[in-house]
Design a protein around this motif. Structure first.
Motif, short mmCIF file in Angstrom:
data_model
loop_
_atom_site.label_atom_id
_atom_site.label_comp_id
_atom_site.label_asym_id
_atom_site.label_seq_id
_atom_site.Cartn_x
_atom_site.Cartn_y
_atom_site.Cartn_z
N LEU A 185 0.86 -1.19 0.00
CA LEU A 185 0.00 0.00 0.00
C LEU A 185 0.89 1.24 0.00
CD1 LEU A 185 -2.51 -1.05 2.80
CD2 LEU A 185 -2.78 -1.38 0.33
N ASP A 186 0.45 2.29 -0.67
CA ASP A 186 1.24 3.51 -0.66
C ASP A 186 0.35 4.73 -0.80
OD1 ASP A 186 1.36 4.67 -3.60
OD2 ASP A 186 1.56 2.51 -3.80
N TYR A 187 0.87 5.85 -0.35
CA TYR A 187 0.19 7.14 -0.46
C TYR A 187 1.24 8.17 -0.84
CZ TYR A 187 -2.29 11.42 0.82
OH TYR A 187 -2.87 12.67 0.80
N ASP A 188 0.90 9.00 -1.85
CA ASP A 188 1.87 9.99 -2.33
C ASP A 188 1.11 11.22 -2.79
OD1 ASP A 188 3.88 11.44 -3.43
OD2 ASP A 188 4.45 9.99 -4.97
N ARG A 189 1.11 12.25 -1.95
CA ARG A 189 0.43 13.48 -2.31
C ARG A 189 0.99 14.63 -1.48
NH1 ARG A 189 -5.17 15.97 -1.61
NH2 ARG A 189 -5.48 17.10 -3.57
N GLY A 190 1.33 15.69 -2.18
CA GLY A 190 1.82 16.87 -1.49
C GLY A 190 3.12 16.59 -0.76
N ARG A 191 3.13 16.92 0.51
CA ARG A 191 4.35 16.77 1.30
C ARG A 191 4.53 15.37 1.88
NH1 ARG A 191 5.15 22.10 5.14
NH2 ARG A 191 5.33 23.67 3.46
N VAL A 192 3.51 14.53 1.75
CA VAL A 192 3.51 13.25 2.46
C VAL A 192 3.66 12.09 1.49
CG1 VAL A 192 2.22 11.74 4.00
CG2 VAL A 192 2.06 14.23 4.25
N ARG A 193 4.52 11.16 1.84
CA ARG A 193 4.66 9.89 1.14
C ARG A 193 4.73 8.80 2.18
NH1 ARG A 193 7.39 13.81 -0.72
NH2 ARG A 193 9.17 13.36 0.65
N ALA A 194 3.93 7.77 2.01
CA ALA A 194 3.87 6.70 2.99
C ALA A 194 3.67 5.36 2.28
CB ALA A 194 2.74 6.93 4.00
N SER A 195 4.14 4.30 2.93
CA SER A 195 3.94 2.96 2.37
C SER A 195 3.81 1.96 3.51
CB SER A 195 5.11 2.55 1.46
OG SER A 195 6.30 2.39 2.20
N LEU A 196 3.11 0.88 3.21
CA LEU A 196 2.95 -0.23 4.14
C LEU A 196 3.03 -1.52 3.35
CD1 LEU A 196 2.29 -1.03 7.12
CD2 LEU A 196 -0.10 -1.16 6.41
N ASP A 197 3.95 -2.39 3.74
CA ASP A 197 4.14 -3.67 3.06
C ASP A 197 3.92 -4.81 4.04
OD1 ASP A 197 5.31 -3.05 0.26
OD2 ASP A 197 6.49 -1.78 1.59
N ALA A 198 3.26 -5.85 3.56
CA ALA A 198 3.04 -7.05 4.35
C ALA A 198 3.19 -8.25 3.44
CB ALA A 198 1.66 -7.04 5.00
#
Length: 787
Positions: free
Chosen positions: A320-333
Motif C-alpha cells: 500500500l502507498d500514499y503519495d500526495r503533497g508533502r507526504v509519502r507513505a507505504s505499508l508492506d506485508a
C-alpha cells in the motif's frame, strides 16, 4: 526527403495541448509492437502531442510497442528504445533525430521514460538502456543516487530483468553478477552467497532499506521491483549487518502500484513437473491517484530438478502507498511458506582428495523434509518539512520459523564417494524488530552545495534453535542409500538476544557544478548480544561493544557528465561471526564484534546506451578459522581480499542487449591461528570469474528474442590448507521469449534452460573444506497475460 507528422489533430486546440506538454502528465497507452512509423502515429493519436521527424528516419525500424501509463516523454523513450533515435522537446511538441554517437543520457536533450513503478516510486531511478539495470540505486541513508554520482560500485537489477529471466529466487538474479557466486545449490533449503570473496548471509539482506525484514532461506522475487547490489562494507550507509556480511549489501525494493490498472497472470513450469501461478494486481485511486495498492500472490507445487524431491511455495504480498503533497507513505506485508519434501542435496567435505562430482540432481537425503515460514510487516513515512528538508521514519517486524533438515546436510566424503552420514533435523525461530528515523536536507554555503543526512537505527532480535541427530548410516554420493529418518525436535529454547543501534551523520559536498562531489560521514555503532545454553537456558556470553566508523567517498567528472572517477574508504562494525558448521564442537558459538575496512577506486563511463564500471578494491576482515585437529573455530584470523572488477550493461547494438562483467580476486589469509597457513589463499574464493549475458531481438520476427548467458568460475581452493582445489567450470544458459498480442491482450511466452549441457562441478561452500554440487540441467517455461 519527406516529413512525418504524428498528432491527434493539427488544430489550435491540439497545438495548445502540445504546448502544454511541459506539465508531463501521465496517461494510459496501448500501442502494439510493429513498425516504428505506425507506432508513432498511434502515439500522436492517443496523446494529442505534435511529433515531427524526417520520414526516412523511421524507415525499416520496428518498435516493441507500449502498454501502461507514461508521460509523453516516457512514452516516446519506450517506443524509441533500441532504434538509435531520440526525442527532443520543442515549443510545439517533439522532434526526432539520430542519437549522437557516444552521447551520454546526461548531456543530450532527451527525456527518459517514466517507469511503471507508479506515483509512489519516491524517485526510483529509471531503467537504463536495455531495461535490465537501473541508472541508479539506493545508497542507504544517502537515498537514491545516479550511478555516475555514486562513489561505490553498484548495480540495480530491474523487474524487467527479473521477469524475462524467469528469476524466482535471489540466486537467480544474482547469477548475472561476476563478483557474486552462490555457495549453496539450487536444491538446498536455503541460499548463501559470496561477494568479493566474503560471505553474504540471508539475514543481512535489506528490505526497502531496513535490515531484518527480508525473507530468510529463500527470497521470492515476484514481490520486488528492484534488486540493488552495493559491493563492499556499508555500515555508514546501511547500519550494521546483523550477521556480519562484508562483501555487499543487497537491498530489495518492493513493488508499487503503477498509474494504470494492472491485471497480470503468469503460469509457470519448472523442473520435472512443478507447476505454478503468479497473479500481479494493482490499482491507484483517490484524488490525483494518491492511493495505491498492489497484490502479488504465488502458488507453486510439484517435483523439482532433484530426484524424488518436491517443493511447495506459497506467497501473499500486499503493498500500500500514499503519495500526495508533502507526504509519502507505504505499508508492506507478506506471508511466505516454503515446504520441501522427499530429500535434499548436500554439502560435502573431503577426507583426502576431491572425488568426481555426482549428477546435479542427486538426492543424498531421500525422504528428508523442511518447512520455512516468513511473515513481515513494514512501514515507511516521509514528510517534507520545507522545500529542501525531509524527515523520514521506517519500522517493521518479521517472524521467521523453520523445521527439518534446513541446516544439517554436511557429510565427509572419501575419494571413492563413500561417506558415513547422519540426518540432522532442526527447529528454530527468529523474531526481529527494526526501525530508522532520519532527516535529509539540501543547503548551500557560498559556492558549495550540501546534502546533509542524520540517521538513527535500531534492531532487536531473539532467536531460538534446537537440533537432533539421527543414527549413522553408510552411503555413497553416486548411489545414495536412504537415511534413517527422524522427527522434528520439540519447541526450540531461546539461544540469543541481540540489539544493534547506531547514529550516523553524512554530508555530500558538491563543487563546480557537481563535477566534484565529496561525501563525508561517521557512524557510532553499538552491539549488545547475549547467548544462552540451549540445554539449561543459562546465559553463556554477554557482549556490549561499540565503535566509531568513518567513511569518505569522492566523485570527479573531469571530462563531462558521462565519465566519473570515484574512490572510497569505508569501515563497518558487525556482530561477531557465528559458527555455522554443524560438525564443529562449538557449533553456533557467537564471537565478539569485528571491524572491517575497505579501500576502493574506479572509473564509470556512460556511452549513451552502454554503461561500464571498472574498480579496484581491498577489503580486510577478521575471520573465523577452523583448527584442523580439533575442528574448533576461532576468530583470530584475518582475510585480505584485493581485486579488480568490471561490470557492463546496456545495448551493444540495435536490438542487442548485454549484461555481465568479469572479476579477479586475490584473497589471502594474512593471520591465522596456525602460522603455517599464513599467506594461503582463502577457501571458496575463485580468483577468476566472468559472466556474459545477451539478448537479441530477431529483426525478421517482431517480438521474438533469443537469450543466453555464459558463467565462468575459475579453479579455487576448498580448504584453508590449500590441499583441495576444485577445477574451473563454465555453465551455459539459453532461452527465448515472444511478446505479442492475442485477443487484444499483451502476452509474453518465455522458455529457458539452465546449465544446458548438464555440466557437473563442485563450487566452494560457506564452510572450510566444504563444497556444493552444482545444479543440473533445468527447464523453465512461463506464459504471462495482461487482462
Amino acid at each position: 526527403m519527406g516529413t512525418g507528422l504524428a498528432a491527434g489533430a493539427l488544430s489550435a486546440s491540439a497545438t495548445a495541448q502540445a504546448q502544454a506538454i511541459g506539465a508531463e502528465s501521465a496517461r494510459a497507452y496501448d500501442i502494439p509492437p510493429g513498425s516504428l512509423a505506425t507506432a508513432l502515429n498511434r502515439f500522436g493519436q492517443q496523446s494529442g502531442v505534435l511529433l515531427s521527424y524526417a520520414s526516412d528516419l523511421t524507415r525499416d525500424l520496428q518498435s516493441r510497442g507500449l502498454s501502461g501509463s507514461y508521460t509523453p516523454a516516457g512514452a516516446l523513450s519506450a517506443l524509441l528504445d533500441g532504434t538509435g533515435l531520440e526525442a527532443l522537446r520543442q515549443d510545439s511538441g517533439y522532434t526526432l533525430r539520430q542519437r549522437p554517437s557516444g552521447a551520454s543520457r546526461n548531456d543530450i536533450s532527451t527525456l527518459a521514460s517514466v517507469t511503471v513503478t507508479g506515483k509512489a516510486s519516491w524517485g526510483l531511478p529509471e531503467a537504463y538502456a536495455g531495461g535490465q539495470v537501473a541508472t541508479g540505486s539506493r545508497l542507504g541513508i544517502l537515498g537514491n543516487k545516479d550511478v555516475l554520482d555514486t562513489p561505490f560500485s553498484t548495480t540495480s537489477y530491474t523487474a524487467q530483468a527479473i521477469e524475462n529471466q524467469q528469476a524466482r529466487t535471489l540466486a537467480d538474479v544474482l547469477s548475472n553478477d561476476a563478483s557474486i557466486r552462490n555457495t549453496s545449490s539450487t536444491g538446498h533449503g536455503m541460499e548463501t552467497f559470496r561477494v568479493r570473496g566474503f560471505d553474504l548471509w540471508m539475514g543481512d539482506l535489506a528490505f526497502n532499506g531496513l535490515y531484518g525484514l527480508a525473507p530468510d532461506a529463500h527470497v521470492p522475487l515476484e514481490m520486488f521491483e528492484r534488486v540493488e547490489v552495493l559491493r563492499g562494507p556499508s555500515a555508514l550507509l546501511s547500519g550494521m549487518a546483523p550477521q556480519g556480511s562484508v562483501g555487499a549489501t543487497v537491498n530489495l525494493v518492493p513493488k508499487r502500484a503503477p498509474d494504470a490498472p494492472l491485471n497480470r497472470v503468469t503460469a509457470t513450469y519448472v523442473g520435472d513437473a512443478q507447476f505454478g501461478a503468479h497473479a500481479d494486481l494493482a490499482r491507484r485511486f483517490g484524488e490525483d491517484k494518491a492511493w495505491g495498492v498492489r497484490v502479488n500472490a504465488v502458488r507453486a507445487d510439484g517435483r523439482t530438478g532433484v530426484d524424488g524431491q518436491s517443493k511447495t511455495r506459497t506467497l501473499g504480498a500486499l503493498g500500500l502507498d500514499y503519495d500526495r503533497g508533502r507526504v509519502r507513505a507505504s505499508l508492506d506485508a507478506y506471508a511466505l511458506e516454503d515446504r520441501q519434501d522427499g530429500g535434499s542435496v548436500f554439502m560435502a567435505g573431503f577426507t583426502t582428495a576431491i572425488p568426481k562430482p555426482p549428477d546435479g540432481d542427486t538426492n543424498i537425503y531421500a525422504g528428508a523434509e523442511n518447512t520455512v515460514e516468513n511473515r513481515a510487516l513494514a512501514g515507511r513515512l516521509e514528510y517534507d518539512l520545507a522545500k529542501d528538508w525531509t524527515v523520514h521514519a521506517a519500522a517493521g517486524r518479521r517472524l521467521h520459523r523453520y523445521t527439518g533438515t534446513l541446516r544439517g546436510t554436511y557429510v565427509m566424503v572419501a575419494p571413492n564417494g563413500d561417506f558415513v552420514g547422519a540426518l540432522r533435523s532442526g527447529n528454530g525461530y527468529s523474531d526481529t524488530n527494526t526501525g530508522e528515523v532520519g532527516l535529509r536536507g539540501n543547503f548551500q554555503t557560498g559556492p558549495v552545495k550540501h546534502q546533509l543526512v542524520l540517521s538513527t537505527t535500531g534492531l532487536t532480535s531473539v532467536t531460538g534453535i534446537v537440533n537432533a541427530v539421527g543414527a549413522n548410516y553408510d552411503s555413497n554420493i553416486y548411489d545414495p542409500a536412504p537415511p534413517p529418518l527422524l522427527g522434528i525436535p520439540p519447541r526450540p529454547p531461546k539461544y540469543q538476544e541481540a540489539t544493534l543501534t547506531s547514529h550516523a551523520i553524512a554530508d555530500t559536498l558538491s563543487f563546480v557544478d557537481d563535477r566534484l562531489q565529496l561525501t563525508l560521514g561517521v557512524r557510532e555503532q553499538r552491539v549488545r548480544s547475549k547467548t544462552f545454553s540451549t540445554v539449561t537456558g543459562a546465559e553463556t556470553a554477554n557482549y556490549d561493544e561499540s565503535a566509531v566508523t568513518p567513511a569518505v567517498g569522492v566523485v570527479v567528472k573531469p571530462w563531462g557528465p558521462g565519465v566519473s572517477l570515484y574512490a572510497n574508504y569505508i569501515e563497518g562494525l558487525s556482530q561477531g561471526g557465528t559458527v555455522t558448521d554443524v560438525a564443529a564442537p562449538n557449533y553456533l558459538q557467537v564471537f565478539a564484534p569485528y571491524k572491517s575496512k575497505q579501500m576502493e577506486a574506479g572509473v564509470k563511463w556512460d556511452a549513451g546506451r552502454f554503461l561500464n564500471t571498472v574498480s579496484v578494491f581491498q577489503i580486510s576482515k577478521p575471520s573465523l578459522i577452523r583448527n584442523p585437529s580439533t575442528l574448533v573455530y576461532t576468530d583470530d584470523g584475518e582475510q585480505r581480499n584485493r581485486g579488480i572488477e568490471w561490470t557492463t550493461a546496456g545495448e551493444a547494438a540495435r536490438g542487442l542487449r548485454v549484461l555481465g562483467g568479469a572479476s579477479y580476486t586475490h584473497a589471502v589469509m594474512t593471520r591465522n591461528a596456525n602460522a603455517a597457513l599464513d599467506g594461503n589463499r582463502a577457501f571458496g574464493v575463485p580468483p577468476w570469474t566472468a559472466n556474459l549475458g545477451a539478448e537479441w531481438d530477431l529483426p525478421a520476427v517482431t517480438g521474438l528474442t533469443l537469450t543466453g548467458r555464459l558463467t565462468y568460475t575459475g579453479k579455487h581452493y576448498l580448504d584453508s590448507a590449500n590441499r583441495l582445489q576444485a577445477p574451473s567450470f563454465t555453465v551455459a544458459d539459453f532461452g527465448t521469449r515472444y511478446a505479442t498480442r492475442i485477443g487484444g491482450r499483451n502476452v509474453v511466452l518465455r522458455a529457458m534452460v539452465h546449465n544446458a549441457f548438464d555440466r557437473r562441478y563442485w563450487i566452494g561452500g560457506f564452510a572450510d573444506g566444504g563444497a556444493q554440487v552444482g545444479a543440473g540441467r533445468q527447464f523453465l517455461v512461463s506464459a504471462s497475460v495482461d487482462f
